[in-house]
Design a protein around this motif. Sequence first.
Motif, PDB file in Angstrom:
ATOM      1  N   ALA A 117       0.929  24.256  19.848  1.00  0.00           N
ATOM      2  CA  ALA A 117      -0.053  24.837  20.307  1.00  0.00           C
ATOM      3  C   ALA A 117      -0.134  26.448  19.917  1.00  0.00           C
ATOM      4  N   THR A 118       1.098  27.090  19.946  1.00  0.00           N
ATOM      5  CA  THR A 118       1.195  28.714  19.678  1.00  0.00           C
ATOM      6  C   THR A 118       2.053  28.869  18.500  1.00  0.00           C
ATOM      7  N   HIS A 119       1.885  27.696  17.396  1.00  0.00           N
ATOM      8  CA  HIS A 119       2.300  28.277  16.106  1.00  0.00           C
ATOM      9  C   HIS A 119       3.256  28.104  15.484  1.00  0.00           C
ATOM     10  N   CYS A 120       4.852  28.252  16.795  1.00  0.00           N
ATOM     11  CA  CYS A 120       5.957  28.262  16.527  1.00  0.00           C
ATOM     12  C   CYS A 120       6.116  26.698  15.745  1.00  0.00           C
ATOM     13  N   ALA A 121       7.611  27.649  14.980  1.00  0.00           N
ATOM     14  CA  ALA A 121       8.622  26.107  14.809  1.00  0.00           C
ATOM     15  C   ALA A 121       9.603  25.681  15.322  1.00  0.00           C
ATOM     16  N   VAL A 122       9.452  24.664  15.195  1.00  0.00           N
ATOM     17  CA  VAL A 122      10.476  23.302  15.437  1.00  0.00           C
ATOM     18  C   VAL A 122      11.026  23.596  15.263  1.00  0.00           C
ATOM     19  N   HIS A 177       2.582  32.668  17.360  1.00  0.00           N
ATOM     20  CA  HIS A 177       2.006  33.306  17.749  1.00  0.00           C
ATOM     21  C   HIS A 177       0.848  32.848  18.528  1.00  0.00           C
ATOM     22  N   LEU A 178       0.017  33.985  18.954  1.00  0.00           N
ATOM     23  CA  LEU A 178      -1.241  33.964  20.151  1.00  0.00           C
ATOM     24  C   LEU A 178      -2.392  35.136  20.198  1.00  0.00           C
ATOM     25  N   ASP A 179      -3.487  34.324  19.341  1.00  0.00           N
ATOM     26  CA  ASP A 179      -4.484  35.151  19.536  1.00  0.00           C
ATOM     27  C   ASP A 179      -5.631  35.207  20.042  1.00  0.00           C
ATOM     28  N   ILE A 180      -5.139  37.241  20.920  1.00  0.00           N
ATOM     29  CA  ILE A 180      -6.467  36.878  21.774  1.00  0.00           C
ATOM     30  C   ILE A 180      -7.757  38.085  21.474  1.00  0.00           C
ATOM     31  N   ASP A 236      15.888  24.963  50.184  1.00  0.00           N
ATOM     32  CA  ASP A 236      15.559  23.270  50.394  1.00  0.00           C
ATOM     33  C   ASP A 236      15.887  22.902  48.190  1.00  0.00           C
ATOM     34  N   TYR A 237      15.758  22.029  47.927  1.00  0.00           N
ATOM     35  CA  TYR A 237      16.508  21.719  46.474  1.00  0.00           C
ATOM     36  C   TYR A 237      15.426  20.798  46.509  1.00  0.00           C
ATOM     37  N   ASN A 238      14.439  20.537  46.709  1.00  0.00           N
ATOM     38  CA  ASN A 238      13.361  19.955  46.550  1.00  0.00           C
ATOM     39  C   ASN A 238      12.451  20.141  44.284  1.00  0.00           C
ATOM     40  N   ARG A 239      13.571  21.960  44.429  1.00  0.00           N
ATOM     41  CA  ARG A 239      12.502  21.732  43.164  1.00  0.00           C
ATOM     42  C   ARG A 239      13.871  22.851  42.357  1.00  0.00           C
ATOM     43  N   THR A 240      14.762  21.682  42.866  1.00  0.00           N
ATOM     44  CA  THR A 240      15.886  22.339  41.836  1.00  0.00           C
ATOM     45  C   THR A 240      16.029  21.190  40.112  1.00  0.00           C
ATOM     46  N   GLY A 241      16.176  21.564  39.284  1.00  0.00           N
ATOM     47  CA  GLY A 241      15.904  20.776  38.379  1.00  0.00           C
ATOM     48  C   GLY A 241      14.089  20.542  37.982  1.00  0.00           C
ATOM     49  N   THR A 242      13.347  21.335  38.786  1.00  0.00           N
ATOM     50  CA  THR A 242      11.766  21.356  37.780  1.00  0.00           C
ATOM     51  C   THR A 242      12.219  21.757  36.747  1.00  0.00           C
ATOM     52  N   PRO A 243      11.324  20.623  36.133  1.00  0.00           N
ATOM     53  CA  PRO A 243      11.480  21.131  34.100  1.00  0.00           C
ATOM     54  C   PRO A 243      10.659  22.903  34.394  1.00  0.00           C
ATOM     55  N   LEU A 244      11.469  23.660  33.526  1.00  0.00           N
ATOM     56  CA  LEU A 244      10.595  24.590  33.074  1.00  0.00           C
ATOM     57  C   LEU A 244      10.627  25.278  32.077  1.00  0.00           C
ATOM     58  N   MET A 245       9.722  25.886  30.826  1.00  0.00           N
ATOM     59  CA  MET A 245       9.240  26.466  29.872  1.00  0.00           C
ATOM     60  C   MET A 245       9.252  28.216  29.930  1.00  0.00           C
ATOM     61  N   GLU A 246      10.285  28.397  29.017  1.00  0.00           N
ATOM     62  CA  GLU A 246       9.625  29.681  28.839  1.00  0.00           C
ATOM     63  C   GLU A 246       9.434  30.553  27.819  1.00  0.00           C
ATOM     64  N   ILE A 247       8.666  30.944  27.839  1.00  0.00           N
ATOM     65  CA  ILE A 247       7.617  31.421  26.289  1.00  0.00           C
ATOM     66  C   ILE A 247       7.815  32.787  26.913  1.00  0.00           C
ATOM     67  N   VAL A 248       8.669  34.082  25.842  1.00  0.00           N
ATOM     68  CA  VAL A 248       9.040  34.934  25.891  1.00  0.00           C
ATOM     69  C   VAL A 248       8.301  35.256  24.674  1.00  0.00           C
ATOM     70  N   SER A 249       7.780  37.045  24.704  1.00  0.00           N
ATOM     71  CA  SER A 249       6.190  37.678  23.585  1.00  0.00           C
ATOM     72  C   SER A 249       7.090  38.025  23.298  1.00  0.00           C
ATOM     73  N   GLU A 250       6.967  38.792  21.710  1.00  0.00           N
ATOM     74  CA  GLU A 250       6.431  39.933  21.297  1.00  0.00           C
ATOM     75  C   GLU A 250       6.262  41.255  21.980  1.00  0.00           C
ATOM     76  N   PRO A 251       7.421  42.539  21.679  1.00  0.00           N
ATOM     77  CA  PRO A 251       6.551  43.463  23.018  1.00  0.00           C
ATOM     78  C   PRO A 251       5.732  44.319  21.634  1.00  0.00           C
ATOM     79  N   ILE A 278       5.267  35.158  18.943  1.00  0.00           N
ATOM     80  CA  ILE A 278       5.519  34.793  20.190  1.00  0.00           C
ATOM     81  C   ILE A 278       7.301  34.775  19.750  1.00  0.00           C
ATOM     82  N   THR A 279       8.212  35.206  20.222  1.00  0.00           N
ATOM     83  CA  THR A 279       9.276  35.454  20.278  1.00  0.00           C
ATOM     84  C   THR A 279       9.873  33.758  19.900  1.00  0.00           C
ATOM     85  N   ARG A 280       9.794  33.729  21.535  1.00  0.00           N
ATOM     86  CA  ARG A 280      10.890  31.416  21.649  1.00  0.00           C
ATOM     87  C   ARG A 280      10.675  31.178  22.860  1.00  0.00           C
TER      88      ARG A 280
END
Length: 475
Positions: free
Chosen positions: A65-70, A104-107, A142-157, A118-120
């Motif tokens: 959806a953000t036009h990245c190469a997988v 990339h993402l258009d604003i 509290d370790y309930n949240r430990t291991g919850t899946p996250l996605m990190e999206i880094v933008s270009e400056p 979008i860098t990565r």
Amino acid sequence: MQYEAVIGLEVHAQLLTESKIFCGCSTKFGAPPNEHTCPVCLGMPGVLPVLNQKVVEFAIRAALATHCAVAGKSVWARKNYFYPDLPKNYQISQYELPLAEHGHLDIEVEGAAKRIGITRIHMEEDAGKLIHDPAQGHSYVDYNRTGTPLMEIVSEPDLRTPEEAAAYLKALRDILVYLNICDGNMEEGSFRCDANVSIRPLGQEAFGTRAELKNMNSFRNVQKALEYEIRRQRAVLDDGGQVVQETRLWDAQANKTLSMRGKEEAHDYRYFPDPDLLPLVVGPEWVERIRSELPELPEAKRARFVEAYGLPHYDAGVLTASRPLADYFEAVVASGAGAKAASNWIMSELLGALNAEGKEITQSPISAAHLAKLIGMVDSGAISGKIAKKVFGEMMLSGQDPQAVVEEKGLKQVSDSGALEAVLQRIFEANPGQVEQFKAGKDKLMGFFVGQAMKETKGQANPAVLNELVKKLLG
Ligand code: ADP
Ligand code: MG
Ligand code: ZN
């Protein structure tokens, strides 16, 4: 000296999977502390992580959806640090070979479109939660949240102003929510943002030294923190000082950023490939299948609403703010209402009324079919626009069919000229002066007579019929 800001954002989005990224524990929020844990997410010796396929699928959705190469092959890495919320003393993340890159993402800011690189995008696990009790001198974990899946999206400056940063964040949040992979809640921390910002003299190519801002839990706070930080860095440089690379915390109460720690460098983390996990291989068939199943995204939907329904850009923007709202609008139109009328009713009446009750569109007491019917009754002259608002109010309360409301409350529009003539005659008798002036050519008094008649009939008179009658009787 004139300066320009340079901003890049790192977003952490919690993925809406039912189970954690490397074990079968539930990701449900709100359980008693440490209930959703097992030897894997507690980091016991000898256990092995097993990757949750859904996490990968969700991250691929975001990447496409953000036009990245997988990447056909990406690698899990251990990011090592010691902190009590991290029972293994390393976080499984991706480092040198992330899942996706070069998107990339258009604003749009003040009518001007801009493309933000979008860098990565990579996947990682969340840490646990520390609860501090200074009064007792204790901290709890509290370790309930430990291991919850996250996605990190880094933008270009690529961002240059706090407004652009906020627009980027909103656009990104909307996409993830549309994709059904994140609930996008900044206040609750399921969509978090670290903002990197530096300033440079206008016209200079090289970037300045950046500060990394954390702890902003709303779009407004991201914008305010950036505005403050840009001012602070400008003052430092104007004083002949130097900006130091560091992590700063936004204090929403004090409205300023405070130094937290010197910025860590990547080598501090001793990244290395996780020997417990195979490299992640994603075949093109899988990627293409996910691509073919992507829903229509906010930008495309907005464009289609303008194109297909002839709506103004503003309306299209409001109506596509969420998928359920856009679906509701389309259902009203599909039930026979004109697009602009449907848009007006939804934007001014329905959203206002729902908002006042703290309800979402999915909880609307008025179904799309009923709203379309109400609009149809106005179009056909069965009720006036004014009465329609009354009927709408009743529908909000009871969820009834508008036809039933009109019949029950006797709100039908009066178009019968005999009945209206009697009303007008009474008004003429009570206002002989106005009648004389009207006859002498003061046409503006038409509004006065119609207004009085509407008042007498509690808005039920058909104004067009009244107009005709006044002309006929006084003409
Ligand atoms: P780290 O984890 O060390 O913060 P990342 O690569 O994850 O590094 O993120 C760096 C972020 O900072 C990116 O969003 C990038 O665009 C941004 N950035 C890099 N250099 C600058 C700079 N000089 N000024 C502002 N932002 C920057
Ligand atoms: Mg960072
Ligand atoms: Zn577990």
